[in-house]
Design a protein around this motif. Structure first.
Motif, PDB file in Angstrom:
ATOM      1  N   SER A 149      36.275 -10.715  16.256  1.00 18.54           N
ATOM      2  CA  SER A 149      37.157 -10.069  15.277  1.00 18.54           C
ATOM      3  C   SER A 149      36.808  -8.594  15.115  1.00 18.54           C
ATOM      4  N   LYS A 189      30.215 -15.654  17.966  1.00 14.32           N
ATOM      5  CA  LYS A 189      31.287 -15.173  18.833  1.00 14.32           C
ATOM      6  C   LYS A 189      32.542 -14.860  18.039  1.00 14.32           C
ATOM      7  N   GLU A 190      32.862 -15.704  17.063  1.00 14.44           N
ATOM      8  CA  GLU A 190      34.069 -15.486  16.269  1.00 14.44           C
ATOM      9  C   GLU A 190      33.961 -14.194  15.456  1.00 14.44           C
ATOM     10  N   GLU A 191      32.810 -13.991  14.862  1.00 15.44           N
ATOM     11  CA  GLU A 191      32.592 -12.801  14.053  1.00 15.44           C
ATOM     12  C   GLU A 191      32.654 -11.539  14.903  1.00 15.44           C
TER      13      GLU A 191
END
Length: 375
Positions: free
Chosen positions: A252, A247-249
């Motif tokens: 961004s 999710k973080e990747e």
């Protein structure tokens, strides 16, 4: 349409410069989108490739395979509800391995499956593993870049177990690490060896898998939820999103794409607004001789549409050329549906950026634009 094309042919340099800018922006949008989709697929390819609709995991595992422990009893209960053919055990373990006779370590993800079930990936080279055989594994083709070939012996650093590479598969990875597939017997052997080597042996006493993959409809899912009190039924999408860093990747990268769309709309808005101001007297003369405002508005919108569509076509060709020369290890994926969606969004944002110019055209007064004042 005649006015729009006529003007673009007459002022070639001006519109050529705008086309180049739109081309670069469109190319950047498509390229970053391809990277985002490629990274997303590389992060969870093995899970996304599975035909499962849901995964049964331990409650409070936060939908993560590596935190979940499922007993064989859960597998049997799920089989009684969904059907034995629609249930498959799945083991997931991230580990570090070495290859005999080679220097260096490999970060991989071990996936324990039933070779005769529908979780078995498509073999691209070598021989498939069987349910009765031991010590044989299938590995992702990316490991070839590390010198792994057919017959190479892999050694698990944590357990000390050895497996021989019998075949290769394509596009199988988990959390950006190549997948290594082994049968249920070798998976159980791995768990027993892990028990004897760790102090948390009791934690694995009644657990043999990390999850159970199922093909279930809505009614069957409700039944599984009611029967399996100590487990939770997780959709494939939720299981993919829970992979560490996914999710973080993606957040961004998609933020970058959104800002690219916003920036491109502002850039186009400024360019066409300046051009519209420069053509105020021309628009005024056209209005003075009876040209309707709606015709002029359609002319501006058509110019934006033609420029954005042409830029997209050329940028798609450039993307194909770029994709062909990218290193094989670089995750890049642009499917037809993604291209269609991204292209539609780019055209819409381009038209949205031209609204300022359209508004300016509607406000132009014929007499003022040609340097006269009303009597």
């Amino acid at each position: 349409m005649y006015l729009a094309i006529r003007e673009m042919r007459f002022v070639k340099v001006r519109y050529s410069l705008i086309s180049i800018i739109m081309l670069l922006v469109a190319f950047l949008v498509l390229f970053v989108t391809g990277l985002a989709r490629g990274l997303a697929y590389d992060n969870a390819a093995s899970i996304q490739n599975m035909d499962a609709t849901h995964f049964i995991m331990e409650k409070d595992s936060n939908h993560r395979f590596t935190r979940s422990q499922i007993s064989e009893q859960v597998l049997l209960q799920a089989s009684s509800i969904v059907g034995e053919d629609d249930v498959q055990p799945l083991g997931v373990k991230m580990t570090t391995m070495t290859a005999e006779g080679k220097i260096g370590k490999l970060d991989v993800t071990l996936l324990g499956i039933n070779p005769e079930g529908w979780l078995m990936p498509k073999l691209t080279e070598g021989a498939a593993i069987t349910a009765t055989g031991t010590g044989q594994v299938l590995v992702d083709r990316k490991l070839k870049d590390s010198g792994i070939g057919l017959g190479t012996v892999l050694i698990d650093q944590a357990s000390g177990l050895k497996w021989t590479v019998s075949g290769f598969v394509n596009h199988e990875s988990f959390s950006h690490s190549p997948a290594v597939f082994l049968n249920e017997h070798d998976w159980q052997q791995l768990q027993l060896t892990t028990i004897t080597r760790t102090s948390s042996a009791t934690k694995w006493t009644d657990s043999t898998y990390n999850a159970v993959a199922v093909k279930a409809n809505t009614h069957q899912k409700e039944q599984l939820t009611a029967v399996l009190a100590d487990a939770e039924i997780v959709t494939k999408a939720d299981a993919v999103s829970a992979i560490p860093g996914y999710k973080e990747e993606q957040g961004s990268l998609w933020m970058m794409i959104i800002f690219l769309f916003i920036i491109s709309s502002f850039v186009l808005a400024v360019f066409f607004y300046v051009i519209t101001i420069q053509k105020s007297s021309q628009f005024g003369i056209l209005k003075a001789i009876g040209t309707r405002t709606g015709y002029l508005v359609r002319s501006v919108a058509l110019q934006v549409l033609l420029l954005s569509a042409g830029s997209l076509v050329v940028s798609m060709l450039l993307i194909q050329v770029t994709e062909s020369i990218l290193p094989s290890g670089m995750p890049f994926l642009l499917q037809s549906s993604t291209i269609a969606l991204t292209s539609s969004a780019f055209v819409i944002m381009s038209l949205a950026g031209s609204l300022l110019s359209v508004w300016k055209v509607t406000k132009i007064e014929a007499l003022d634009a040609i340097g006269r004042t009303a009597a």
